[in-house]
Design an enzyme around this catalytic site. Structure first.
Site, short mmCIF file in Angstrom:
data_model
loop_
_atom_site.label_atom_id
_atom_site.label_comp_id
_atom_site.label_asym_id
_atom_site.label_seq_id
_atom_site.Cartn_x
_atom_site.Cartn_y
_atom_site.Cartn_z
CE LYS A 1 -4.47 -1.47 1.71
NZ LYS A 1 -4.38 -2.93 1.97
CD GLU B 1 -11.75 5.44 1.52
OE1 GLU B 1 -11.74 6.62 1.12
OE2 GLU B 1 -11.23 4.50 0.88
CB SER C 1 -0.23 -8.22 -1.11
OG SER C 1 -1.06 -9.03 -0.31
C1 LIG Z 1 -5.23 -3.88 1.37
C2 LIG Z 1 -4.55 -5.17 1.13
C3 LIG Z 1 -4.91 -6.01 0.06
C4 LIG Z 1 -6.06 -5.75 -0.87
O1 LIG Z 1 -5.99 -4.60 -1.63
P1 LIG Z 1 -5.68 -4.60 -3.19
O2 LIG Z 1 -5.98 -3.22 -3.60
O3 LIG Z 1 -6.58 -5.61 -3.85
O4 LIG Z 1 -4.26 -4.97 -3.35
C5 LIG Z 1 -4.17 -7.18 -0.15
N1 LIG Z 1 -3.15 -7.51 0.67
C6 LIG Z 1 -2.78 -6.74 1.71
C7 LIG Z 1 -1.64 -7.17 2.56
C8 LIG Z 1 -3.46 -5.55 1.97
O5 LIG Z 1 -3.09 -4.79 3.02
#
Ligand SMILES: *Cc1c(COP(=O)(O)O)cnc(C)c1O
Length: 399
Positions: free
Chosen positions: A103, A125, A388
């Protein structure tokens, strides 16, 4: 002009001047917004298009990615997971970024855009608080005041992230409206933005009206660019398959965008399946229908009357009834495959990766691991899974 109702209950018209090629992915995307936001968003759109071509802007962005975020993130060969699955699996380690997920790539990019626009404050938000923390971090870094809107129920559930945001100097604004969760936080933030159009609204995923999907896709594309160069350096060839989890779609488009033109690379998105039935799921592309939701035309989970419904997933980051218009397009054109992973499947993968690799993945990312393990079982394929985020935030829960 036809009038549409979006979930905020505000009557809006499609802003025809913004429905250009750049705002659309096939028939999806566009900007379905109240008239009053047309000017501010056109300004953001115009400024972003200039900045994306501007060397000094990109150099400044890359400087922070390297020195503050710690990029490039490693492409790590997960040897014991590979042996367990029967394929060669590399993990793109977005969990090692400062603040623990992908993010931050987006929030730093957008705060830099806000600075060039002369914005006096950043608003955002947040549901689980992850995007709020990433936004507050980037705002602190650049010295811009930050307000984060959050549902009262979420404030109660996410005390650690609320404390983080406050420590980072952000003001957390609690809303008691509706169910006091993410959707209501969006409404509260939008309401504030309409009254204060000189502030900058920082969206956290590849959703919302044009130009957000384009801008978020741009700032996350660093993931795929790095991963493509890394796999070629480490293996001497492209992967046969790549995997990412899908909430709004930002980490996934980040990885996928590096490989979209490599037709030999199979692309797989893991949706938050919940229980993988229409009444309990967050798998928008698997169970939803194209509709207008929160400023964009894309797939959305809807009820029998076609109205957006709530979603359900064990992963807060995937628990969203909408989806990026670009992923909607990639689904329809069959360039990418989207499959639901159920809560129990994700929880299994969360435990397996922790035990096999010494890496506790975010429960969101565990969906991508689960889909990869299923798809690649004894196939002897070469693959990349986007990790992610890290799972420290999930350890406290009984899963
Ligand atoms: C917020 C988040 C997501 C989902 O958001 P995307 O916009 O689909 O990437 C996925 N993995 C993690 C670790 C997150 O914090």
């Amino acid at each position: 002009m036809e009038t549409q109702t979006i979930s905020t209950g505000i009557n809006v018209s499609p802003i025809v001047s913004m429905l250009n090629y750049n705002g659309r992915y096939g028939e999806y995307g566009g900007a379905y917004i109240p008239e009053i936001l047309a000017k501010p968003l056109e300004r953001v759109s115009h400024e972003f298009d200039q900045l994306a071509k501007d060397k000094s802007f990109n150099n400044e962005y890359i400087h922070y990615l390297k020195q503050f975020v710690g990029r490039p993130s490693p492409l790590y060969l997960a040897q014991r997971l590979s042996a367990y699955v029967g394929s060669t699996i590399y993990l793109k380690r977005e969990d090692l970024n400062h603040t623990g997920s992908h993010k931050i790539n987006n929030t730093i990019g957008q705060v830099l855009v806000a600075k060039r626009l002369g914005a006096k404050e950043i608003i955002a938000e947040t549901g689980a608080g992850q995007h709020g923390v990433a936004t507050a971090t980037a705002a602190a870094l650049m010295g811009i005041p930050c307000k984060v809107f959050m549902g009262a129920k979420d404030v109660e559930r996410q005390t650690l992230n609320v404390r983080r945001m406050k420590l980072l100097g952000a003001e957390v604004i609690t809303t008691e409206m509706g169910t006091a969760t993410l959707k209501d936080a969006v409404d509260a933030a939008l309401g504030y933005y309409i009254e204060h159009p000189t502030s900058y609204y920082l969206l956290g995923s590849q959703v919302g009206p044009h130009p957000y999907p384009k801008m978020v896709g741009y700032f996350q594309s660093v993931i795929g660019q790095e991963a493509r160069a890394q796999i070629i350096a480490q293996e001497g060839r492209l992967p046969q398959a790549i995997f990412a989890c899908i909430g709004g779609g930002s980490n996934a488009i980040g990885l996928f965008s590096g490989f979209l033109n490599d037709m030999e690379v199979g692309i797989y998105g893991a949706e938050g399946g919940g229980l993988a039935i229409p009444s309990n799921t967050a798998a928008t592309l698997s169970f939803g229908k194209p509709t207008i939701f929160q400023g964009t035309y894309s797939y959305c989970l809807v009820d029998a009357n076609g109205n957006p419904t709530e979603s359900h997933s064990v992963a807060a980051g995937l628990d969203y009834p909408g989806i990026s218009p670009q992923h909607a397009y990639l689904k329809d054109t069959k360039r990418a495959n989207y499959l639901p992973i159920t809560d129990p499947e994700a929880i299994d993968a969360y435990k397996i990766l922790s035990e096999l690799e010494g890496i506790i993945p975010a429960i969101e990312s565990s969906h991508a691991i689960a889909l990869a393990a299923k798809t690649l079982k004894n196939k002897n394929m070469l693959a990349i899974v986007n990790l992610s985020g890290r799972g420290d935030k999930d350890v406290d829960r009984d899963i």
